[in-house]
Design a protein around this motif. Structure first.
Motif, PDB file in Angstrom:
ATOM      1  N   VAL A 112       0.806  -1.224   0.000  1.00 26.37           N
ATOM      2  CA  VAL A 112       0.000   0.000   0.000  1.00 26.37           C
ATOM      3  C   VAL A 112       0.843   1.280   0.000  1.00 26.37           C
ATOM      4  O   VAL A 112       0.623   2.166  -0.842  1.00 26.37           O
ATOM      5  N   PRO A 113       1.828   1.455   0.933  1.00 31.02           N
ATOM      6  CA  PRO A 113       2.602   2.709   0.901  1.00 31.02           C
ATOM      7  C   PRO A 113       3.371   2.915  -0.403  1.00 31.02           C
ATOM      8  O   PRO A 113       3.470   4.034  -0.904  1.00 31.02           O
ATOM      9  N   PHE A 114       3.917   1.827  -0.984  1.00 32.48           N
ATOM     10  CA  PHE A 114       4.633   1.931  -2.261  1.00 32.48           C
ATOM     11  C   PHE A 114       3.661   2.263  -3.391  1.00 32.48           C
ATOM     12  O   PHE A 114       4.010   2.979  -4.328  1.00 32.48           O
ATOM     13  N   MET A 115       2.461   1.726  -3.270  1.00 31.41           N
ATOM     14  CA  MET A 115       1.421   1.959  -4.268  1.00 31.41           C
ATOM     15  C   MET A 115       1.080   3.450  -4.361  1.00 31.41           C
ATOM     16  O   MET A 115       0.989   4.012  -5.448  1.00 31.41           O
ATOM     17  N   PHE A 116       0.915   4.107  -3.204  1.00 30.33           N
ATOM     18  CA  PHE A 116       0.542   5.521  -3.193  1.00 30.33           C
ATOM     19  C   PHE A 116       1.742   6.455  -3.390  1.00 30.33           C
ATOM     20  O   PHE A 116       1.589   7.561  -3.910  1.00 30.33           O
ATOM     21  N   ALA A 117       2.946   5.998  -2.978  1.00 28.47           N
ATOM     22  CA  ALA A 117       4.133   6.847  -3.101  1.00 28.47           C
ATOM     23  C   ALA A 117       4.718   6.836  -4.513  1.00 28.47           C
ATOM     24  O   ALA A 117       5.179   7.872  -5.007  1.00 28.47           O
ATOM     25  N   LEU A 118       4.698   5.673  -5.169  1.00 22.28           N
ATOM     26  CA  LEU A 118       5.367   5.539  -6.465  1.00 22.28           C
ATOM     27  C   LEU A 118       4.412   5.439  -7.649  1.00 22.28           C
ATOM     28  O   LEU A 118       4.837   5.577  -8.796  1.00 22.28           O
ATOM     29  N   GLU A 119       3.144   5.170  -7.366  1.00 22.27           N
ATOM     30  CA  GLU A 119       2.190   4.949  -8.448  1.00 22.27           C
ATOM     31  C   GLU A 119       0.943   5.831  -8.280  1.00 22.27           C
ATOM     32  O   GLU A 119       0.805   6.527  -7.264  1.00 22.27           O
ATOM     33  N   THR A 120       0.068   5.765  -9.243  1.00 24.47           N
ATOM     34  CA  THR A 120      -1.192   6.521  -9.157  1.00 24.47           C
ATOM     35  C   THR A 120      -2.366   5.552  -9.303  1.00 24.47           C
ATOM     36  O   THR A 120      -2.917   5.407 -10.404  1.00 24.47           O
ATOM     37  N   PRO A 121      -2.711   4.866  -8.205  1.00 25.50           N
ATOM     38  CA  PRO A 121      -3.804   3.887  -8.276  1.00 25.50           C
ATOM     39  C   PRO A 121      -5.161   4.543  -8.519  1.00 25.50           C
ATOM     40  O   PRO A 121      -5.462   5.586  -7.944  1.00 25.50           O
ATOM     41  N   LYS A 122      -5.932   3.922  -9.400  1.00 32.43           N
ATOM     42  CA  LYS A 122      -7.268   4.429  -9.718  1.00 32.43           C
ATOM     43  C   LYS A 122      -8.288   3.300  -9.608  1.00 32.43           C
ATOM     44  O   LYS A 122      -8.031   2.190 -10.062  1.00 32.43           O
ATOM     45  N   ILE A 123      -9.419   3.610  -9.008  1.00 34.75           N
ATOM     46  CA  ILE A 123     -10.489   2.611  -8.864  1.00 34.75           C
ATOM     47  C   ILE A 123     -10.954   2.122 -10.231  1.00 34.75           C
ATOM     48  O   ILE A 123     -11.225   0.933 -10.428  1.00 34.75           O
ATOM     49  N   THR A 124     -11.007   3.020 -11.191  1.00 36.29           N
ATOM     50  CA  THR A 124     -11.468   2.646 -12.538  1.00 36.29           C
ATOM     51  C   THR A 124     -10.528   1.619 -13.181  1.00 36.29           C
ATOM     52  O   THR A 124     -10.980   0.688 -13.852  1.00 36.29           O
ATOM     53  N   SER A 125      -9.222   1.786 -12.928  1.00 34.43           N
ATOM     54  CA  SER A 125      -8.239   0.835 -13.469  1.00 34.43           C
ATOM     55  C   SER A 125      -8.389  -0.530 -12.818  1.00 34.43           C
ATOM     56  O   SER A 125      -8.287  -1.571 -13.474  1.00 34.43           O
ATOM     57  N   VAL A 126      -8.620  -0.517 -11.493  1.00 34.10           N
ATOM     58  CA  VAL A 126      -8.825  -1.778 -10.762  1.00 34.10           C
ATOM     59  C   VAL A 126     -10.066  -2.495 -11.273  1.00 34.10           C
ATOM     60  O   VAL A 126     -10.067  -3.719 -11.473  1.00 34.10           O
ATOM     61  N   MET A 127     -11.136  -1.746 -11.507  1.00 32.47           N
ATOM     62  CA  MET A 127     -12.383  -2.334 -12.010  1.00 32.47           C
ATOM     63  C   MET A 127     -12.207  -2.874 -13.428  1.00 32.47           C
ATOM     64  O   MET A 127     -12.768  -3.908 -13.782  1.00 32.47           O
ATOM     65  N   THR A 128     -11.410  -2.173 -14.235  1.00 30.37           N
ATOM     66  CA  THR A 128     -11.162  -2.625 -15.608  1.00 30.37           C
ATOM     67  C   THR A 128     -10.376  -3.933 -15.615  1.00 30.37           C
ATOM     68  O   THR A 128     -10.609  -4.808 -16.456  1.00 30.37           O
ATOM     69  N   ALA A 129      -9.445  -4.055 -14.658  1.00 27.80           N
ATOM     70  CA  ALA A 129      -8.595  -5.254 -14.587  1.00 27.80           C
ATOM     71  C   ALA A 129      -9.153  -6.282 -13.596  1.00 27.80           C
ATOM     72  O   ALA A 129      -8.400  -7.085 -13.046  1.00 27.80           O
ATOM     73  N   TRP A 130     -10.467  -6.286 -13.394  1.00 26.52           N
ATOM     74  CA  TRP A 130     -11.069  -7.163 -12.378  1.00 26.52           C
ATOM     75  C   TRP A 130     -10.815  -8.644 -12.650  1.00 26.52           C
ATOM     76  O   TRP A 130     -10.587  -9.420 -11.716  1.00 26.52           O
ATOM     77  N   MET A 131     -10.798  -9.049 -13.928  1.00 23.17           N
ATOM     78  CA  MET A 131     -10.634 -10.470 -14.230  1.00 23.17           C
ATOM     79  C   MET A 131      -9.237 -10.995 -13.877  1.00 23.17           C
ATOM     80  O   MET A 131      -9.119 -11.987 -13.154  1.00 23.17           O
ATOM     81  N   PRO A 132      -8.132 -10.363 -14.372  1.00 23.15           N
ATOM     82  CA  PRO A 132      -6.807 -10.853 -13.981  1.00 23.15           C
ATOM     83  C   PRO A 132      -6.538 -10.726 -12.486  1.00 23.15           C
ATOM     84  O   PRO A 132      -5.850 -11.570 -11.897  1.00 23.15           O
ATOM     85  N   ILE A 133      -7.099  -9.675 -11.836  1.00 26.79           N
ATOM     86  CA  ILE A 133      -6.895  -9.507 -10.390  1.00 26.79           C
ATOM     87  C   ILE A 133      -7.566 -10.643  -9.615  1.00 26.79           C
ATOM     88  O   ILE A 133      -6.979 -11.236  -8.711  1.00 26.79           O
TER      89      ILE A 133
END
Length: 291
Positions: A194-215
């Motif tokens: 989680v901390p690396f996710m927010f510090a180094l990346e830009t997580p978006k709910i829409t991206s997570v929802m789009t990639a729901w199948m592989p996740i």
């Protein structure tokens, strides 16, 4: 009973092997720490009902270890899993799913070699397996111009960390409930991401929802279902046979990458895969005991 358990382990290898495709596809939508963080937390949550079901089937757990052992083992495995899965996920960005599967499987050879430092005897078959595996890695990773891909190096480092991860599991598994420890390790891995996710990346709910199948595939099936199948399948199967079946994960990763993603391996890379697969099998063949 053995055929049934063997099929469980074969299905486990299939899920783990094809999960490399899910990870590769997931990288089209999500960055490494975001994918691993969400995947691990889903994997931990997926194991909670598995723990409840196994307790109902087997009655109360007869663990010999304490809660301290369970927490220590879960935390140690979680930290190592975070390091290994992060290296693997970043590495997949720069290499193919098939190559990543084979290089990751190299941990099966690294584990017995690390046993030397723990004062365990290593037979000639293991050393031959190491030579074959190194030759296989050379053909698989090093191009004709003698350059090594960035992704191949990262996935190889991942295999080294996974080897340490297996040795830690080997230390704690006899003391505690394996599924509970796995559940803790997935939550630890997810929380560390989680901390690396927010510090180094830009997580978006829409991206997570789009990639729901592989996740979901990587989280529920690869983490939750496959791990539970491994626990159940190994109960009445010889450990050497179980390891052989699970090592087919690397073959499934190449086949899945070819069928689903259209990845192609050159004759040189295919030769490397064959050498590594022979090494993996040889490393699992038990030595004949002298009278």
């Amino acid at each position: 009973m053995r055929i049934k358990n063997g099929l469980m382990l074969l299905l486990t290898a299939f899920i783990w092997g094809t999960a490399f495709v899910a990870q590769s596809v997931g990288m089209d939508y999500l960055e490494p720490f975001t994918f691993n963080g969400v995947r691990s937390l889903i994997g931990g949550a997926a194991l909670l009902p598995c723990i409840w079901i196994l307790q109902k089937l087997n009655g109360r757990s007869k663990d010999t270890g304490t809660k301290k052992d369970l927490l220590t083992g879960g935390l140690a495995c979680g930290v190592l899993l975070f390091a290994a899965s992060s290296l693997q996920q970043i590495g997949i960005k720069y290499t193919t799913a098939g190559k990543a599967g084979f290089i990751t499987a190299f941990y099966i050879v690294i584990v017995p070699v690390m046993g030397v430092f723990l004062h365990k005897k290593i037979g000639w078959k293991i050393w031959l397996a190491v030579v074959l595996a190194v030759a296989g890695l050379y053909f698989l990773c090093i191009t004709e111009s003698f350059s090594v891909g960035k992704g191949d190096i990262l996935v190889f480092l991942c295999a080294l960390v996974f080897a340490v991860h297996i040795l830690v599991i080997d230390h704690f598994a006899p003391k505690v409930d394996g599924v509970k420890m796995s559940c803790i390790q997935f939550f630890v891995c997810g929380i560390l991401s989680v901390p690396f996710m927010f510090a180094l990346e830009t997580p978006k709910i829409t991206s997570v929802m789009t990639a729901w199948m592989p996740i979901l595939y990587a989280g529920v099936l690869s983490c939750g279902v496959a791990y539970t199948l491994q626990i159940l399948g190994q109960k009445n199967v010889n450990p050497a046979v179980a390891s052989l079946l699970l090592s087919l994960e690397s073959c499934f990763s190449v086949l899945a990458g070819w069928i689903v993603l259209g990845e192609r391996l050159s004759i040189r890379e295919m030769s490397g895969c064959i050498l590594m697969f022979v090494a993996i099998i040889l490393a699992q063949v038990p030595e004949k005991k002298k009278r």
